[in-house]
Design an enzyme around this catalytic site. Structure first.
Site, PDB file in Angstrom:
ATOM      1  N   TYR A 107      35.992  35.152  28.854  1.00  0.00           N
ATOM      2  CA  TYR A 107      35.054  34.943  27.740  1.00  0.00           C
ATOM      3  C   TYR A 107      34.127  36.148  27.638  1.00  0.00           C
ATOM      4  O   TYR A 107      33.819  36.629  26.553  1.00  0.00           O
ATOM      5  CB  TYR A 107      34.233  33.672  27.970  1.00  0.00           C
ATOM      6  CG  TYR A 107      33.369  33.339  26.779  1.00  0.00           C
ATOM      7  CD1 TYR A 107      33.846  32.524  25.758  1.00  0.00           C
ATOM      8  CD2 TYR A 107      32.081  33.871  26.656  1.00  0.00           C
ATOM      9  CE1 TYR A 107      33.075  32.240  24.649  1.00  0.00           C
ATOM     10  CE2 TYR A 107      31.297  33.597  25.545  1.00  0.00           C
ATOM     11  CZ  TYR A 107      31.792  32.784  24.545  1.00  0.00           C
ATOM     12  OH  TYR A 107      31.039  32.511  23.439  1.00  0.00           O
ATOM     13  N   PHE A 165      35.158  47.186  -2.672  1.00  0.00           N
ATOM     14  CA  PHE A 165      36.320  46.386  -2.305  1.00  0.00           C
ATOM     15  C   PHE A 165      35.922  44.922  -2.535  1.00  0.00           C
ATOM     16  O   PHE A 165      34.745  44.588  -2.454  1.00  0.00           O
ATOM     17  CB  PHE A 165      36.768  46.642  -0.857  1.00  0.00           C
ATOM     18  CG  PHE A 165      38.000  45.857  -0.527  1.00  0.00           C
ATOM     19  CD1 PHE A 165      39.210  46.187  -1.125  1.00  0.00           C
ATOM     20  CD2 PHE A 165      37.950  44.740   0.293  1.00  0.00           C
ATOM     21  CE1 PHE A 165      40.343  45.418  -0.905  1.00  0.00           C
ATOM     22  CE2 PHE A 165      39.090  43.975   0.523  1.00  0.00           C
ATOM     23  CZ  PHE A 165      40.279  44.321  -0.073  1.00  0.00           C
ATOM     24  N   THR A 166      36.912  44.066  -2.841  1.00  0.00           N
ATOM     25  CA  THR A 166      36.604  42.687  -3.268  1.00  0.00           C
ATOM     26  C   THR A 166      35.645  41.955  -2.314  1.00  0.00           C
ATOM     27  O   THR A 166      34.588  41.472  -2.732  1.00  0.00           O
ATOM     28  CB  THR A 166      37.905  41.863  -3.396  1.00  0.00           C
ATOM     29  OG1 THR A 166      38.655  42.018  -2.191  1.00  0.00           O
ATOM     30  CG2 THR A 166      38.750  42.330  -4.576  1.00  0.00           C
ATOM     31  N   ASP A 225      33.334  52.825   5.386  1.00  0.00           N
ATOM     32  CA  ASP A 225      34.388  51.826   5.557  1.00  0.00           C
ATOM     33  C   ASP A 225      35.638  52.599   5.965  1.00  0.00           C
ATOM     34  O   ASP A 225      36.237  53.323   5.171  1.00  0.00           O
ATOM     35  CB  ASP A 225      34.617  51.058   4.243  1.00  0.00           C
ATOM     36  CG  ASP A 225      35.690  49.976   4.385  1.00  0.00           C
ATOM     37  OD1 ASP A 225      36.635  50.171   5.191  1.00  0.00           O
ATOM     38  OD2 ASP A 225      35.623  48.952   3.682  1.00  0.00           O
ATOM     39  N   LYS A 282      44.306  47.043   9.240  1.00  0.00           N
ATOM     40  CA  LYS A 282      44.885  48.240   8.636  1.00  0.00           C
ATOM     41  C   LYS A 282      44.893  49.390   9.646  1.00  0.00           C
ATOM     42  O   LYS A 282      45.934  49.889  10.034  1.00  0.00           O
ATOM     43  CB  LYS A 282      44.057  48.662   7.415  1.00  0.00           C
ATOM     44  CG  LYS A 282      44.202  47.744   6.223  1.00  0.00           C
ATOM     45  CD  LYS A 282      43.386  48.274   5.048  1.00  0.00           C
ATOM     46  CE  LYS A 282      43.328  47.302   3.896  1.00  0.00           C
ATOM     47  NZ  LYS A 282      44.568  47.124   3.163  1.00  0.00           N
ATOM     48  N   ARG A 289      45.824  43.718  -8.817  1.00  0.00           N
ATOM     49  CA  ARG A 289      44.514  44.323  -8.569  1.00  0.00           C
ATOM     50  C   ARG A 289      43.936  44.677  -9.935  1.00  0.00           C
ATOM     51  O   ARG A 289      43.964  45.812 -10.385  1.00  0.00           O
ATOM     52  CB  ARG A 289      44.619  45.575  -7.687  1.00  0.00           C
ATOM     53  CG  ARG A 289      45.126  45.336  -6.294  1.00  0.00           C
ATOM     54  CD  ARG A 289      44.096  44.900  -5.268  1.00  0.00           C
ATOM     55  NE  ARG A 289      43.599  43.550  -5.355  1.00  0.00           N
ATOM     56  CZ  ARG A 289      43.006  42.920  -4.335  1.00  0.00           C
ATOM     57  NH1 ARG A 289      42.875  43.500  -3.162  1.00  0.00           N
ATOM     58  NH2 ARG A 289      42.527  41.704  -4.485  1.00  0.00           N
ATOM     59  N   PHE A 339      41.236  35.092  -7.044  1.00  0.00           N
ATOM     60  CA  PHE A 339      42.590  35.657  -6.953  1.00  0.00           C
ATOM     61  C   PHE A 339      43.353  35.129  -5.744  1.00  0.00           C
ATOM     62  O   PHE A 339      44.570  35.112  -5.739  1.00  0.00           O
ATOM     63  CB  PHE A 339      42.548  37.193  -6.929  1.00  0.00           C
ATOM     64  CG  PHE A 339      41.849  37.780  -5.727  1.00  0.00           C
ATOM     65  CD1 PHE A 339      40.486  38.010  -5.742  1.00  0.00           C
ATOM     66  CD2 PHE A 339      42.562  38.110  -4.584  1.00  0.00           C
ATOM     67  CE1 PHE A 339      39.836  38.544  -4.634  1.00  0.00           C
ATOM     68  CE2 PHE A 339      41.925  38.650  -3.474  1.00  0.00           C
ATOM     69  CZ  PHE A 339      40.561  38.862  -3.497  1.00  0.00           C
TER      70      PHE A 339
HETATM   71  N1  F0G Z   1      37.529  47.176   3.397  1.00  0.00           N
HETATM   72  C1  F0G Z   1      38.649  47.651   2.818  1.00  0.00           C
HETATM   73  C2  F0G Z   1      38.659  49.026   2.262  1.00  0.00           C
HETATM   74  C3  F0G Z   1      39.797  46.848   2.769  1.00  0.00           C
HETATM   75  O1  F0G Z   1      40.891  47.330   2.195  1.00  0.00           O
HETATM   76  C4  F0G Z   1      39.767  45.552   3.325  1.00  0.00           C
HETATM   77  C5  F0G Z   1      40.929  44.684   3.260  1.00  0.00           C
HETATM   78  C6  F0G Z   1      38.577  45.105   3.904  1.00  0.00           C
HETATM   79  C7  F0G Z   1      37.479  45.951   3.929  1.00  0.00           C
HETATM   80  C8  F0G Z   1      38.466  43.731   4.486  1.00  0.00           C
HETATM   81  O2  F0G Z   1      39.158  43.674   5.676  1.00  0.00           O
HETATM   82  O3  F0G Z   1      40.944  41.938   5.274  1.00  0.00           O
HETATM   83  O4  F0G Z   1      40.315  42.642   7.583  1.00  0.00           O
HETATM   84  O5  F0G Z   1      38.773  41.273   6.243  1.00  0.00           O
HETATM   85  N2  F0G Z   1      41.935  44.891   2.538  1.00  0.00           N
HETATM   86  C9  F0G Z   1      43.132  44.071   2.473  1.00  0.00           C
HETATM   87  C10 F0G Z   1      44.057  44.555   1.372  1.00  0.00           C
HETATM   88  C11 F0G Z   1      42.877  42.612   2.394  1.00  0.00           C
HETATM   89  O6  F0G Z   1      45.061  43.877   1.138  1.00  0.00           O
HETATM   90  O7  F0G Z   1      43.848  45.618   0.784  1.00  0.00           O
HETATM   91  P1  F0G Z   1      39.834  42.300   6.215  1.00  0.00           P
END
Ligand code: F0G
Length: 486
Positions: free
Chosen positions: A84, A136-137, A227, A270, A393, A459
């Protein structure tokens, strides 16, 4: 030492991406008949997120958590230390993150958006603005939930579909200066730069741009946040496209990039081809501000919601981000697809970037109004005729305004992701072939409308239906042209 697939020339003179790995574990794929694919997409509400992978041939939804792991990553998982607190697995990952990113304090989180949650809660106050190259979303949702306002200050030509500009992910420096003049430095929470800017086609920024942004942040005593989810590919493009770095080592490029940021966060899904994420800084003060929330939301400081096996694989994966043969793979396959589609007249974002091949749905389907979601329609149509799953997108991925009206997206893209080292060249050729067929039959594709629309991140979970009977017509034409072929 350079060892990229683009460094290998073929005798024929053709530009062919070369796999710099061998395949030792494989997963069987299924290519279902078109009738079954049509039923599957209808049951999924024309939302490719809701498809079951048993019905998918090539899963190009995302590279998130789907990059192939290396033999060294998989074998490292066997030495995972379950504890832990104080797990040796964490200390190995911490050491790797320090080495690769040059930051001392390492906060583990369960994925990228968990880092965004903590960073937004700690550093954004109501009414503050956050200038950035592009949102980013999940980033935007977290920032807005904490009362912040996202300001996108990309260059005027960053959204041009056809372009030869090498760094469309750059921040416009004049616009950044104007933000500080307009709002005053106290109202700017921080400046955010996103490596290989995801939503505008995986487009990188240059090192020079980072230096310029950093200088303005320093003049205004404002933090720069990076990021780094797609930092490896951005570093690869800096090496390819920025003269000063053509002979530089990737590891040195990564260190310089991170050196300009006060805080770096990333999705490990990623960057290190695993699952998980992290937040990094050299400032003890910043670290202490985030530490308590980490324990509250993620878990203890030495696992952050991740399994120790993933943490081990992450340690190895972070180091592999410095390897040209790893980070060049996805961009070189994307370039192959983009160049071939571009040659055939299909509207794709150029120059080829990171993460995936991005098709301009408004250019592809000019007869489908943006209010009927051309990128979503294109994603469904491509799935029906090929079993290839891409991701919308565009406007479906944005949110409605306070009056409940759709905010039409700047660009309507169908993203076909190329997870690292997952697809072969013949699979890539199949993608190009089916997209070309769809382009030649594009007038058969119509729009979509909502039947179930969740208010937050619609989405992911929302369901739509086809306007009219275009899926039937598309299927009929496919059968006419391909007969019994899948
Ligand atoms: N920042 C960027 C630039 C991203 O592309 C993503 C995720 C995140 C933050 C969030 O990270 O998914 O680990 O919580 N991108 C994925 C995509 C979901 O399909 O482009 P996460």
């Amino acid at each position: 030492m350079t060892n990229q697939s683009s460094a290998v020339k073929f005798y024929s003179g053709e530009q062919i991406p070369l796999e710099l790995h061998k395949v030792r574990i494989v997963q069987k794929l299924f290519l279902r008949p078109i009738e079954e694919r049509k039923v599957a997409v209808e049951e999924a509400g024309f939302n490719t997120f809701l498809l079951n992978t048993k019905d998918i041939f090539l899963d190009m939804l995302t590279d998130s958590g789907t990059n192939a792991m290396s033999d060294n990553q998989v074998s490292s998982m066997l030495q995972a230390d379950d504890a832990y607190a104080g797990s040796q697995s964490f200390y190995r990952m911490e050491e790797a993150a320090r080495e690769v990113f040059g930051k001392h304090y390492v906060l583990p989180v369960h994925q990228g958006r968990a880092a965004e949650n903590i960073v937004s809660q700690v550093f954004i106050k109501k009414g503050e603005v956050i200038p950035m190259n592009y949102h980013f979303t999940t980033t935007k949702e977290h920032m807005e939930l904490n009362g912040g306002k996202v300001l996108e200050i990309y260059k005027d030509d960053a959204l041009d579909i056809k372009s030869t500009k090498p760094f469309k992910g750059n921040i416009d420096i004049d616009k950044l200066k104007a933000v500080f003049e307009k709002y005053g430095k106290d109202k700017v929470a921080f400046v955010r730069m996103e490596a290989s800017t995801n939503l505008i086609g995986g487009q990188p920024f240059s090192m020079q741009n980072m230096r310029d942004v950093k200088a303005i942040c320093d003049q205004n005593d404002t933090m720069m946040v990076l990021d780094a989810s797609l930092i490896g590919e951005n570093a690869y493009f800096i090496k390819q496209r920025e003269e000063e770095f053509k002979n530089a080592e990737i590891k040195d490029i990564l260190l310089e990039m991170c050196g300009y940021a006060d805080l770096v966060y990333f999705s490990s899904r990623k960057v290190s081809s695993t699952r998980g994420g992290g937040i990094l800084t050299n400032s003890k003060d910043l670290y202490l501000k985030m530490r308590d929330l980490l324990v509250l939301y993620e878990g203890f400081l030495t696992y952050g919601g991740m399994s120790v096996r993933e943490i081990e694989a992450m340690a190895v994966g972070l180091k592999e981000t410095c390897d040209d043969t790893v980070i060049s793979q996805s961009p070189s396959f994307i370039k192959y697809a983009v160049d071939n589609l571009d040659k055939a007249g299909v509207p794709v974002i150029t120059p080829a970037g990171a993460l995936g091949c991005h098709i301009d749905a408004m250019g592809f389907l000019p007869h489908v109004p943006q209010q009927e979601y051309p990128a979503g329609a294109l994603a469904s149509a491509l799935y029906i005729i090929s079993g290839i799953r891409g991701m919308e997108r565009g406007t479906i991925s944005s949110v409605r305004d306070e009056n409940g009206d759709d905010v039409l997206a700047d660009v309507e893209l169908l993203r076909l992701a190329f997870p690292r080292r997952v697809f072969t060249l013949s699979q890539t050729m199949f993608v190009v072939d089916r997209v070309k067929w769809l382009f030649d039959n594009r007038e058969l594709v119509g729009g979509l409308q909502w039947i179930e629309e969740p208010p937050l991140l619609r989405f992911f979970m929302g369901r739509l239906e086809a306007i009219g009977d275009w899926p039937e017509k598309l299927m009929a034409k496919f059968k006419e042209d391909f007969g019994d072929s899948l």
